[in-house]
Motif scaffolding. Structure first.
Motif, PDB file in Angstrom:
ATOM      1  N   GLY A  92      37.113  18.556 -28.163  1.00 50.74           N
ATOM      2  CA  GLY A  92      38.660  18.197 -27.753  1.00 50.74           C
ATOM      3  C   GLY A  92      39.045  18.947 -26.901  1.00 50.74           C
ATOM      4  N   PHE A  93      38.602  20.512 -26.840  1.00 51.15           N
ATOM      5  CA  PHE A  93      39.096  21.340 -25.935  1.00 51.15           C
ATOM      6  C   PHE A  93      38.672  20.974 -24.442  1.00 51.15           C
ATOM      7  CE2 PHE A  93      39.336  25.572 -28.548  1.00 51.15           C
ATOM      8  CZ  PHE A  93      40.566  25.069 -29.281  1.00 51.15           C
ATOM      9  N   LEU A  94      37.328  20.577 -24.477  1.00 55.37           N
ATOM     10  CA  LEU A  94      36.465  20.292 -23.234  1.00 55.37           C
ATOM     11  C   LEU A  94      37.482  18.861 -22.775  1.00 55.37           C
ATOM     12  CD1 LEU A  94      34.460  20.922 -21.258  1.00 55.37           C
ATOM     13  CD2 LEU A  94      33.063  19.512 -22.482  1.00 55.37           C
ATOM     14  N   LEU A  95      37.498  18.034 -23.320  1.00 53.10           N
ATOM     15  CA  LEU A  95      38.138  16.789 -23.111  1.00 53.10           C
ATOM     16  C   LEU A  95      39.552  16.944 -22.458  1.00 53.10           C
ATOM     17  CD1 LEU A  95      37.673  13.739 -22.730  1.00 53.10           C
ATOM     18  CD2 LEU A  95      38.601  13.627 -24.985  1.00 53.10           C
ATOM     19  N   TYR A  96      40.338  17.799 -23.393  1.00 49.60           N
ATOM     20  CA  TYR A  96      41.444  18.138 -22.727  1.00 49.60           C
ATOM     21  C   TYR A  96      41.702  18.939 -21.591  1.00 49.60           C
ATOM     22  CZ  TYR A  96      46.458  19.610 -23.035  1.00 49.60           C
ATOM     23  OH  TYR A  96      47.995  19.790 -22.820  1.00 49.60           O
ATOM     24  N   GLY A  97      40.648  19.816 -21.424  1.00 51.86           N
ATOM     25  CA  GLY A  97      40.650  20.377 -19.892  1.00 51.86           C
ATOM     26  C   GLY A  97      40.120  19.465 -18.874  1.00 51.86           C
ATOM     27  N   LEU A  98      39.260  18.683 -19.204  1.00 57.88           N
ATOM     28  CA  LEU A  98      38.945  17.831 -18.169  1.00 57.88           C
ATOM     29  C   LEU A  98      40.038  16.830 -17.683  1.00 57.88           C
ATOM     30  CD1 LEU A  98      35.382  16.695 -19.452  1.00 57.88           C
ATOM     31  CD2 LEU A  98      35.844  18.176 -17.545  1.00 57.88           C
ATOM     32  N   SER A  99      40.926  16.315 -18.718  1.00 53.21           N
ATOM     33  CA  SER A  99      42.081  15.608 -18.411  1.00 53.21           C
ATOM     34  C   SER A  99      43.039  16.162 -17.686  1.00 53.21           C
ATOM     35  CB  SER A  99      42.488  14.830 -19.825  1.00 53.21           C
ATOM     36  OG  SER A  99      43.149  16.119 -20.411  1.00 53.21           O
ATOM     37  N   MET A 100      43.178  17.504 -18.022  1.00 54.21           N
ATOM     38  CA  MET A 100      44.023  18.322 -17.009  1.00 54.21           C
ATOM     39  C   MET A 100      43.744  18.306 -15.741  1.00 54.21           C
ATOM     40  SD  MET A 100      46.789  19.299 -18.961  1.00 54.21           S
ATOM     41  CE  MET A 100      47.442  20.661 -17.976  1.00 54.21           C
ATOM     42  N   VAL A 101      42.397  18.547 -15.454  1.00 55.86           N
ATOM     43  CA  VAL A 101      41.972  18.684 -14.041  1.00 55.86           C
ATOM     44  C   VAL A 101      41.931  17.382 -13.496  1.00 55.86           C
ATOM     45  CG1 VAL A 101      39.791  18.985 -12.619  1.00 55.86           C
ATOM     46  CG2 VAL A 101      40.532  20.607 -14.654  1.00 55.86           C
ATOM     47  N   TYR A 102      41.958  16.236 -14.226  1.00 55.04           N
ATOM     48  CA  TYR A 102      41.924  14.929 -13.584  1.00 55.04           C
ATOM     49  C   TYR A 102      43.355  14.605 -13.250  1.00 55.04           C
ATOM     50  CZ  TYR A 102      42.438   9.779 -13.847  1.00 55.04           C
ATOM     51  OH  TYR A 102      42.546   8.757 -13.385  1.00 55.04           O
ATOM     52  N   GLY A 103      44.178  15.014 -14.125  1.00 55.37           N
ATOM     53  CA  GLY A 103      45.672  14.672 -13.822  1.00 55.37           C
ATOM     54  C   GLY A 103      46.149  15.389 -12.742  1.00 55.37           C
ATOM     55  N   ALA A 104      45.565  16.761 -12.250  1.00 57.14           N
ATOM     56  CA  ALA A 104      46.017  17.467 -11.278  1.00 57.14           C
ATOM     57  C   ALA A 104      45.268  16.873  -9.968  1.00 57.14           C
ATOM     58  CB  ALA A 104      45.814  18.915 -11.347  1.00 57.14           C
ATOM     59  N   THR A 105      44.066  16.454  -9.917  1.00 59.65           N
ATOM     60  CA  THR A 105      43.390  16.060  -8.906  1.00 59.65           C
ATOM     61  C   THR A 105      43.386  14.674  -8.623  1.00 59.65           C
ATOM     62  OG1 THR A 105      41.105  16.088 -10.046  1.00 59.65           O
ATOM     63  CG2 THR A 105      41.729  18.059  -8.810  1.00 59.65           C
ATOM     64  N   GLY A 106      43.483  13.722  -9.645  1.00 60.63           N
ATOM     65  CA  GLY A 106      43.383  12.241  -9.452  1.00 60.63           C
ATOM     66  C   GLY A 106      42.283  11.696  -9.059  1.00 60.63           C
ATOM     67  N   SER A 107      40.836  12.558  -9.653  1.00 67.81           N
ATOM     68  CA  SER A 107      39.665  11.978  -9.644  1.00 67.81           C
ATOM     69  C   SER A 107      38.844  12.539 -10.893  1.00 67.81           C
ATOM     70  CB  SER A 107      39.076  12.439  -8.306  1.00 67.81           C
ATOM     71  OG  SER A 107      37.517  11.971  -8.268  1.00 67.81           O
ATOM     72  N   LEU A 108      38.002  11.796 -11.110  1.00 62.59           N
ATOM     73  CA  LEU A 108      36.935  11.984 -12.180  1.00 62.59           C
ATOM     74  C   LEU A 108      35.556  12.512 -11.579  1.00 62.59           C
ATOM     75  CD1 LEU A 108      37.493   9.252 -14.795  1.00 62.59           C
ATOM     76  CD2 LEU A 108      38.208  11.568 -15.083  1.00 62.59           C
ATOM     77  N   ASP A 109      35.508  12.178 -10.361  1.00 64.26           N
ATOM     78  CA  ASP A 109      34.168  12.479  -9.583  1.00 64.26           C
ATOM     79  C   ASP A 109      34.074  14.012  -9.260  1.00 64.26           C
ATOM     80  OD1 ASP A 109      32.693  13.046  -6.962  1.00 64.26           O
ATOM     81  OD2 ASP A 109      31.977  11.304  -7.850  1.00 64.26           O
ATOM     82  N   ILE A 110      33.160  14.811  -9.675  1.00 64.62           N
ATOM     83  CA  ILE A 110      33.020  16.163  -9.352  1.00 64.62           C
ATOM     84  C   ILE A 110      33.229  16.748  -8.006  1.00 64.62           C
ATOM     85  CG2 ILE A 110      31.590  18.047  -9.721  1.00 64.62           C
ATOM     86  CD1 ILE A 110      30.649  16.922 -12.559  1.00 64.62           C
ATOM     87  N   GLY A 111      32.456  16.010  -7.224  1.00 68.16           N
ATOM     88  CA  GLY A 111      32.808  16.029  -5.790  1.00 68.16           C
ATOM     89  C   GLY A 111      34.098  16.030  -5.286  1.00 68.16           C
ATOM     90  N   GLN A 112      34.712  14.742  -5.550  1.00 63.97           N
ATOM     91  CA  GLN A 112      36.283  14.806  -5.136  1.00 63.97           C
ATOM     92  C   GLN A 112      36.895  15.709  -5.614  1.00 63.97           C
ATOM     93  OE1 GLN A 112      36.847  12.344  -2.760  1.00 63.97           O
ATOM     94  NE2 GLN A 112      34.759  12.212  -2.708  1.00 63.97           N
ATOM     95  N   VAL A 113      36.700  16.290  -6.918  1.00 58.37           N
ATOM     96  CA  VAL A 113      37.554  17.397  -7.455  1.00 58.37           C
ATOM     97  C   VAL A 113      37.401  18.412  -6.755  1.00 58.37           C
ATOM     98  CG1 VAL A 113      37.848  18.813  -9.589  1.00 58.37           C
ATOM     99  CG2 VAL A 113      37.669  16.221  -9.810  1.00 58.37           C
ATOM    100  N   PHE A 114      36.286  18.914  -6.273  1.00 60.18           N
ATOM    101  CA  PHE A 114      36.032  20.060  -5.675  1.00 60.18           C
ATOM    102  C   PHE A 114      36.751  19.854  -4.060  1.00 60.18           C
ATOM    103  CE2 PHE A 114      33.754  22.079  -1.691  1.00 60.18           C
ATOM    104  CZ  PHE A 114      33.516  23.574  -2.484  1.00 60.18           C
ATOM    105  N   LYS A 115      36.836  18.822  -3.465  1.00 61.73           N
ATOM    106  CA  LYS A 115      37.539  18.847  -2.112  1.00 61.73           C
ATOM    107  C   LYS A 115      38.975  18.673  -2.359  1.00 61.73           C
ATOM    108  CE  LYS A 115      33.905  15.668  -0.140  1.00 61.73           C
ATOM    109  NZ  LYS A 115      33.636  14.365   0.311  1.00 61.73           N
ATOM    110  N   ALA A 116      39.321  18.138  -3.618  1.00 60.81           N
ATOM    111  CA  ALA A 116      40.859  18.098  -3.653  1.00 60.81           C
ATOM    112  C   ALA A 116      41.563  19.461  -4.247  1.00 60.81           C
ATOM    113  CB  ALA A 116      41.147  17.211  -5.196  1.00 60.81           C
TER     114      ALA A 116
END
Length: 498
Positions: free
Chosen positions: A173-197
């Motif tokens: 749950g911790f990990l999923l919540y953290g991933l959802s926060m990063v997704y909400g901030a960057t708008g992407s689930l793709d790791i490469g796109q997250v890096f670029k954002a």
């Protein structure tokens, strides 16, 4: 060489593993042997084929992206998957007699669940997308929960499974919540796109750091780092030894792969934030793991605290790749390759250690206490010698491979030139001196204490051969570590280049 969008090619080994896991589950329904010989042989052949495929992929040096960049097949990932597959093959060789003696082979669940756990490990290591990471993580953890609870009529085992399930669900749950926060901030689930954002610098730093905190907490649980270590001693001690061997070896490769994918491939622009967290986790893990390990009398519990301290060392390697927010390719290569070398050699060393505990056990007697090893050298010089090699390697005594693993991490820390990194290196050496006590105590008990029993130690021929080779590799790779170091360095260079 970059090859994009060859989806099926990227996951051939995983397809073979999944299909054969289903086939073996069906074939096992017709196996009548008490030791599940047919199921065992088919499982080992499948794992051998999968390991060969993974080694071929890794040796080619190619990087494949498939399924709309959700999956990546690169040299680092394929070597990690190959090592995980081989380690589970070794585990089944060590653990099959133990499982048979405890009526854990009434069905083929041990083999099927092990293959499904390996599939989760492979998916996790190959993930290039947050959803795929979580898919692999859940496949691995759910299989692990079931493996720990395999002895349904055993109270201690059931208790360990419940603890593992509750704490594991919380960490997921911790990990999923953290991933959802990063997704909400960057708008992407793709790791490469997250890096670029993140690299654009246009996203609110506070939101990203909030997500990183939860991601690092989830990773720390999977590694077993303090303060997320509560499950490791109880689960290692309470689970059947064959299952302890499974969850204490191959999943470490998955945790390392997940850390590289998330922290390095995706969140590297936030390195200055997650490095501080890893530093705190490393200090706490080294301190608690080594100090608490001195107090243990149960061998499996002692090795659990040993795991905690070694994961602290691994974090030191992961945090030294970026200095003051500046990415230097040479420093990053040295740091992450030393961490990969460390995790490979650690798993190589704990396999025979836990394997010996399983082999020394007999019907109605688990041989889990350190005192149970008293006079082992008089009963079996081979077993005592292999265990001594493992203990010396875990303690970091030259010329065994554990010494060079620690040395490579310390070199990466000191070479960065950062004052904090140098201080962490000194602290790690001091903690290693404390940890050496409980490893050397095991050697002292085996060679100098009076045997508590005159029972001879016996094991099947295949287990003895694999144990001998396993112990010899710990020594040989310590004498000539260059080949494995070069392999890890090349894999990391190729991963960073993509």
């Amino acid at each position: 060489m970059m090859i994009d969008n060859i989806s099926w090619l990227a996951i051939y080994p995983e397809i073979v593993l999944l299909v054969m896991a289903c086939v073996i589950a069906l074939v096992d329904l017709g196996v009548s042997s008490a030791r599940r010989t047919g199921t065992y042989v088919l499982t080992m052949l499948t794992l051998a084929v999968v390991a060969i495929l993974q080694a071929m992929y890794a040796s080619s040096g190619n990087t494949f992206y498939g399924w709309s960049n959700m999956v990546v097949s690169d040299a680092m990932g394929n070597w990690l998957k190959c090592f995980a597959t081989v380690s589970l093959m070794v585990t089944l060789v060590y653990g099959r007699p133990y499982a048979a003696d405890r009526d854990m082979l009434r069905g083929g669940e041990l083999f099927t669940l092990t293959m499904l756990a390996l599939l989760g490990i492979c998916v996790l290591i190959s993930a290039n997308n947050f959803l795929v990471i979580y898919l692999g993580l859940e496949l691995l953890t759910l299989s692990s929960y079931a493996l720990v609870a395999l002895r349904r009529d055993h109270t201690t085992t059931t208790e360990a499974a419940m603890k593992y399930f509750v704490l594991g669900a919380m960490a997921s749950g911790f990990l999923l919540y953290g991933l959802s926060m990063v997704y909400g901030a960057t708008g992407s689930l793709d790791i490469g796109q997250v890096f670029k954002a993140i690299n654009t610098g246009q996203i609110r730093h506070q939101v990203l750091v909030f997500g990183v905190v939860f991601i690092v907490a989830g990773l720390a649980f999977k590694f077993g780092a303090v303060p997320f270590h509560m499950w490791i001693p109880d689960v290692y001690q309470g689970a059947p030894t064959v299952v302890t061997l499974i969850i204490g070896s191959a999943p470490k490769f998955a945790a390392f792969g997940m850390a590289i994918r998330l922290l390095v491939d995706g969140l590297l622009p936030l390195a200055i934030d997650w490095q501080q967290m890893l530093a705190v986790l490393a200090i706490a893990s080294l301190l608690v793991g080594n100090v608490a390990g001195v107090l243990q009398t149960n061998l499996k519990r002692m090795l659990a605290y040993s795991t905690i301290s070694h994961m602290g060392f691994l974090f030191l390697g992961l945090l030294s790749g970026v200095v003051n927010g500046t990415v230097d390719s040479n420093a990053a290569e040295a740091a992450y390759s030393s961490a990969m070398f460390y995790i490979v050699t650690y798993v190589l060393t704990v396999l025979p250690a836990f394997g010996l505990i399983a082999m020394l056990a007999r019907e109605g007697f688990e041989s889990e206490e350190i005192a149970d090893l008293a006079g082992l050298n008089q009963r079996s010089p081979l077993y005592a010698g292999v265990m001594a090699v493992c203990m010396f390697s875990l303690a970091g005594i030259p010329p065994l491979v554990g010494f060079y693993a620690k040395l490579s991490v310390l070199q990466a820390l000191v070479a960065s030139g950062h004052g904090l990194h140098v201080a962490l290196a000194v602290f790690a050496v001091l903690m290693s001196l404390i940890g050496a006590f409980y490893y050397l105590r095991v050697v002292k008990v085996m060679y100098f204490d009076t045997p508590l029993t005159a029972t001879t130690v016996s094991a099947p021929l295949d287990a003895r051969v694999v144990l001998t080779v396993n112990g010899a590799l710990v020594l040989i790779l310590g004498l000539v570590p260059g080949g494995l170091m070069a392999l890890c360095a090349d894999a990391i260079v190729r991963a960073l280049a993509t």
